[in-house]
Design an enzyme around this catalytic site. Sequence first.
Site, PDB file in Angstrom:
ATOM      1  N   PHE A 129       0.845  -1.189   0.000  1.00 47.56           N
ATOM      2  CA  PHE A 129       0.000   0.000   0.000  1.00 47.56           C
ATOM      3  C   PHE A 129       0.879   1.235   0.000  1.00 47.56           C
ATOM      4  CE2 PHE A 129      -4.543   0.876   0.541  1.00 47.56           C
ATOM      5  CZ  PHE A 129      -5.069  -0.361   0.210  1.00 47.56           C
TER       6      PHE A 129
ATOM      7  N   GLN B  82      -7.723  14.511   3.788  1.00 49.57           N
ATOM      8  CA  GLN B  82      -7.060  13.700   2.767  1.00 49.57           C
ATOM      9  C   GLN B  82      -7.909  13.558   1.511  1.00 49.57           C
ATOM     10  OE1 GLN B  82      -6.389   9.161   3.142  1.00 49.57           O
ATOM     11  NE2 GLN B  82      -4.385  10.124   3.217  1.00 49.57           N
TER      12      GLN B  82
ATOM     13  N   HIS C 218      -8.278  11.310  -1.715  1.00 50.44           N
ATOM     14  CA  HIS C 218      -7.846  10.004  -2.222  1.00 50.44           C
ATOM     15  C   HIS C 218      -7.648  10.115  -3.728  1.00 50.44           C
ATOM     16  CE1 HIS C 218      -7.708   5.754  -3.061  1.00 50.44           C
ATOM     17  NE2 HIS C 218      -7.760   5.479  -1.773  1.00 50.44           N
TER      18      HIS C 218
ATOM     19  N   LEU D 259     -15.214   5.334  -4.250  1.00 50.53           N
ATOM     20  CA  LEU D 259     -13.820   4.899  -4.172  1.00 50.53           C
ATOM     21  C   LEU D 259     -13.507   3.670  -5.013  1.00 50.53           C
ATOM     22  CD1 LEU D 259     -11.137   5.439  -2.588  1.00 50.53           C
ATOM     23  CD2 LEU D 259     -11.827   3.544  -1.132  1.00 50.53           C
TER      24      LEU D 259
ATOM     25  N   GLU E  19      -7.132   1.891  -3.126  1.00 54.87           N
ATOM     26  CA  GLU E  19      -5.698   1.924  -3.419  1.00 54.87           C
ATOM     27  C   GLU E  19      -5.155   0.510  -3.629  1.00 54.87           C
ATOM     28  OE1 GLU E  19      -3.606   4.656  -0.853  1.00 54.87           O
ATOM     29  OE2 GLU E  19      -1.888   3.328  -0.838  1.00 54.87           O
TER      30      GLU E  19
ATOM     31  N   ARG F 157      -0.807   9.152  -0.441  1.00 55.08           N
ATOM     32  CA  ARG F 157      -1.963   9.699  -1.158  1.00 55.08           C
ATOM     33  C   ARG F 157      -1.872  11.193  -1.441  1.00 55.08           C
ATOM     34  NH1 ARG F 157      -6.437   6.254   2.202  1.00 55.08           N
ATOM     35  NH2 ARG F 157      -5.967   4.337   1.105  1.00 55.08           N
TER      36      ARG F 157
ATOM     37  N   HIS G  37     -11.633  12.191   1.301  1.00 55.01           N
ATOM     38  CA  HIS G  37     -11.678  10.810   1.771  1.00 55.01           C
ATOM     39  C   HIS G  37     -11.596  10.666   3.278  1.00 55.01           C
ATOM     40  CE1 HIS G  37     -11.118   6.498   1.503  1.00 55.01           C
ATOM     41  NE2 HIS G  37      -9.953   6.557   2.103  1.00 55.01           N
TER      42      HIS G  37
ATOM     43  N   ARG H  35      -2.674  10.590   6.357  1.00 49.29           N
ATOM     44  CA  ARG H  35      -2.787   9.199   6.803  1.00 49.29           C
ATOM     45  C   ARG H  35      -2.358   8.246   5.689  1.00 49.29           C
ATOM     46  NH1 ARG H  35      -6.549   5.127   5.915  1.00 49.29           N
ATOM     47  NH2 ARG H  35      -8.137   6.440   4.970  1.00 49.29           N
TER      48      ARG H  35
HETATM   49  C1  LIG Z   1     -14.856   4.209   0.792  1.00 50.10           C
HETATM   50  C2  LIG Z   1     -13.853   4.136   1.904  1.00 50.10           C
HETATM   51  C3  LIG Z   1     -12.876   3.143   1.902  1.00 50.10           C
HETATM   52  C4  LIG Z   1     -11.955   3.067   2.942  1.00 50.10           C
HETATM   53  N1  LIG Z   1     -11.009   2.079   2.918  1.00 50.10           N
HETATM   54  C5  LIG Z   1     -10.145   1.963   3.949  1.00 50.10           C
HETATM   55  C6  LIG Z   1      -9.209   0.889   3.991  1.00 50.10           C
HETATM   56  O1  LIG Z   1      -9.178   0.009   3.126  1.00 50.10           O
HETATM   57  N2  LIG Z   1      -8.351   0.836   5.047  1.00 50.10           N
HETATM   58  C7  LIG Z   1      -8.372   1.763   6.047  1.00 50.10           C
HETATM   59  O2  LIG Z   1      -7.566   1.650   6.975  1.00 50.10           O
HETATM   60  N3  LIG Z   1      -9.265   2.780   6.034  1.00 50.10           N
HETATM   61  C8  LIG Z   1     -10.153   2.891   5.028  1.00 50.10           C
HETATM   62  N4  LIG Z   1     -11.063   3.919   5.025  1.00 50.10           N
HETATM   63  C9  LIG Z   1     -11.181   4.781   6.222  1.00 50.10           C
HETATM   64  C10 LIG Z   1     -11.906   4.022   7.317  1.00 50.10           C
HETATM   65  O3  LIG Z   1     -12.874   3.185   6.763  1.00 50.10           O
HETATM   66  C11 LIG Z   1     -12.601   4.944   8.318  1.00 50.10           C
HETATM   67  O4  LIG Z   1     -11.742   5.964   8.726  1.00 50.10           O
HETATM   68  C12 LIG Z   1     -13.029   4.162   9.550  1.00 50.10           C
HETATM   69  O5  LIG Z   1     -13.759   3.023   9.172  1.00 50.10           O
HETATM   70  C13 LIG Z   1     -13.845   5.030  10.486  1.00 50.10           C
HETATM   71  O6  LIG Z   1     -14.423   4.229  11.480  1.00 50.10           O
HETATM   72  P1  LIG Z   1     -15.220   4.902  12.667  1.00 50.10           P
HETATM   73  O7  LIG Z   1     -15.651   3.778  13.538  1.00 50.10           O
HETATM   74  O8  LIG Z   1     -14.400   5.968  13.265  1.00 50.10           O
HETATM   75  O9  LIG Z   1     -16.484   5.624  11.986  1.00 50.10           O
HETATM   76  P2  LIG Z   1     -17.640   5.133  10.985  1.00 50.10           P
HETATM   77  O10 LIG Z   1     -17.479   3.752  10.523  1.00 50.10           O
HETATM   78  O11 LIG Z   1     -17.757   6.209   9.961  1.00 50.10           O
HETATM   79  O12 LIG Z   1     -18.928   5.152  11.908  1.00 50.10           O
HETATM   80  C14 LIG Z   1     -19.510   6.353  12.390  1.00 50.10           C
HETATM   81  C15 LIG Z   1     -20.689   6.002  13.248  1.00 50.10           C
HETATM   82  O13 LIG Z   1     -21.165   7.168  13.909  1.00 50.10           O
HETATM   83  C16 LIG Z   1     -22.562   7.228  13.840  1.00 50.10           C
HETATM   84  N5  LIG Z   1     -22.982   8.626  13.951  1.00 50.10           N
HETATM   85  C17 LIG Z   1     -22.429   9.724  13.362  1.00 50.10           C
HETATM   86  N6  LIG Z   1     -23.114  10.835  13.729  1.00 50.10           N
HETATM   87  C18 LIG Z   1     -24.105  10.441  14.566  1.00 50.10           C
HETATM   88  C19 LIG Z   1     -25.149  11.110  15.258  1.00 50.10           C
HETATM   89  N7  LIG Z   1     -25.331  12.421  15.171  1.00 50.10           N
HETATM   90  N8  LIG Z   1     -25.988  10.367  16.020  1.00 50.10           N
HETATM   91  C20 LIG Z   1     -25.860   9.011  16.103  1.00 50.10           C
HETATM   92  N9  LIG Z   1     -24.886   8.337  15.466  1.00 50.10           N
HETATM   93  C21 LIG Z   1     -24.022   9.037  14.710  1.00 50.10           C
HETATM   94  C22 LIG Z   1     -22.900   6.580  12.505  1.00 50.10           C
HETATM   95  O14 LIG Z   1     -24.226   6.133  12.494  1.00 50.10           O
HETATM   96  C23 LIG Z   1     -21.882   5.430  12.484  1.00 50.10           C
HETATM   97  O15 LIG Z   1     -22.377   4.321  13.180  1.00 50.10           O
HETATM   98  C24 LIG Z   1     -11.992   4.011   3.996  1.00 50.10           C
HETATM   99  C25 LIG Z   1     -12.971   5.004   3.993  1.00 50.10           C
HETATM  100  C26 LIG Z   1     -13.872   5.083   2.947  1.00 50.10           C
HETATM  101  C27 LIG Z   1     -14.878   6.205   2.973  1.00 50.10           C
END
Ligand SMILES: Cc1cc2nc3c(=O)[nH]c(=O)nc-3n(C[C@H](O)[C@H](O)[C@H](O)COP(=O)(O)OP(=O)(O)OC[C@H]3O[C@@H](n4cnc5c(N)ncnc54)[C@H](O)[C@@H]3O)c2cc1C
Length: 569
Positions: A114, A229, A231, A241, A244, A275, A341, A383
């Site tokens: 990566f 960031q 992407h 997306l 990568e 990135r 991203h 990142r």
């Molecule tokens: C398309 C894509 C591909 C990616 N691929 C990778 C990868 O391959 N490897 C990697 O390391 N990272 C990757 N990332 C980044 C990574 O996926 C995220 O940074 C990470 O999953 C975030 O996890 P989280 O638990 O912090 O938040 P999230 O999974 O975004 O969850 C947020 C949660 O908060 C809740 N929430 C938000 N606001 C409120 C509110 N007001 N009231 C109640 N609930 C709320 C939502 O309902 C949700 O449950 C990718 C991101 C994207 C967008």
Amino acid sequence: MIKHDVLIVGAGLAGMRAALEVCKELDVGLLTKVYPSRSHSGAAQGGIAAALGNSEEDSWEEHMFDTVKGGDYLSDQDAVEEYVKAAPRIIYELEHMGCAFSRTEDGKIAQRSFGGHSKPRACFSADRTGHAILHALHEQVLKNAKSIKIYSEWYMHQLVIEEGRCSGVVVSDIRTGEVEVIHAKAVIFATGGYGRVFKITTNAFASTADGAMAAFHAGIPLEDPEFVQFHPSGLYRQGILFSEAARGEGGYLLNGNGDRFMEQYAPSRMELAPRDIVARAEQSEIDAGRGVNGEACIHLDLRHLGEARIMERLPQIRQLGIDFIGVDCVKDPLPIQPSAHYSMGGIPTDMHGQVVIDGDGTPMEGFFAAGECACVSVHGANRLGTNSLLEATVFGERTGRSALEYAKNAEFGKINESHEKARVLNQIEEIFQRDGSESYNDIRNEMKEVMMDKCGVFRDADNLKSCVAAIQGLKERCKKGKVTDKGQLFNTEVYEIIELGNMLEMAEIIATAALARQESRGGHYRTDFPKRDDQEFLKHTLVYPKNGELELKHRPVVITRYQPKERTY
Ligand SMILES: Cc1cc2nc3c(=O)[nH]c(=O)nc-3n(C[C@H](O)[C@H](O)[C@H](O)COP(=O)(O)OP(=O)(O)OC[C@H]3O[C@@H](n4cnc5c(N)ncnc54)[C@H](O)[C@@H]3O)c2cc1C
């Protein structure tokens, strides 16, 4: 009033991993505005980093160095060290929870290359890694239903802070519109990022800065918001997306002349440079008129990988191309452009997930944050791919443990329930009362457009100033909108207006911090200050609310093992 020992907002990787920690001893409320397995974590494709050394010898020191260098030396190195050391254990735990990782011939967890990682250390489940991990965690959460109560499709509006301590949140049940106060000894935010502020983004519709803004409205600063960031491989015009992993597996980037232009920008790492560098290279090619067919896109070419490898390693990418634009990457290249991203900044925490409110590390008692909404900061100014799923799980666990220890020894704090409820009810009532002619959709689209154009991959003072002014204008126009649905039940229109309000405030914070940082570092590039300036700017930004305006302060970067040097690839 609803009561839980610990209340977690967000059921992505960070929130669910934290819940599994807390539920070992205490009772947990897990609240999310979308069904848990629809959290954005499930969209993650490429992989999760850990120095397992399954395909080449590797070490946590190398993972740490790559992360710090990738972050352009703005990462807090004490936190990075803990994080990369925890990575292998976290991966094996996920495996034992039932996450089906792809395998090597001899049955070990497979690892691929990566961007910015000097060794192949991305563990993956084909190109659906986030999906596999999210579902494994969700199953574990369901298994612990006795001690974890899920509030699915509930919306968190604001934090309750009494006498300098967090004592709960104000929420509403989206189905009924009922506003409730949840009393908790500790609150963890795991609310994800805010990519939806930008026009072209890979992020889900739920990534709207609610958590960051609820903290900010409670007087807590936001750290490093200028670092967003982009992407390199979002689908042209739509942002969706293409992981990568496509380049990790050997994909090429081609400009309109058919050249592998990365040779000019990062000769040693080519398509696998970090990135920020690849996104800038693409934008430079596009701006110089070398986009494909003169358009604002370039090509991601996978044809030489062959159908068998694409189907084994990148099946989702192939399907996305076919479904969204009718292009089969086995036969034709995919049109792509930089797409917003990931948010490197967020709610400031120490390395145990405890939220801090200033440069001295003063804690906000009872309040914790983990995952993309938090700024620990392990990613610094940029990142590396696959480091975020790792952050969400490592710091989900650590933060869960900190909140558990805190709550075990704490009493419930004070809450003035009717006052807290009234604040939210008044906000909703004020939205119902607005009787203007402005369209919220137009305002949202204009915000996205202006952030993309003036606060995107390349920035400068003039554009950032006009960006801030434009966002302030849009905030004013919001007051003259009008709701068409005045009902209580499942009124998604009202939630979208609240989210738009959060995004506009976040947009102003991003652009204001970007204007103040007169240097280029990681994901933040100023054409009027193209060099990194360690003398002036080797420090984190903290943006505070102050009498309706923004105030900027700073906090030092923790440097332990690796002194800043020039970042070349
Ligand atoms: C398309 C894509 C591909 C990616 N691929 C990778 C990868 O391959 N490897 C990697 O390391 N990272 C990757 N990332 C980044 C990574 O996926 C995220 O940074 C990470 O999953 C975030 O996890 P989280 O638990 O912090 O938040 P999230 O999974 O975004 O969850 C947020 C949660 O908060 C809740 N929430 C938000 N606001 C409120 C509110 N007001 N009231 C109640 N609930 C709320 C939502 O309902 C949700 O449950 C990718 C991101 C994207 C967008």
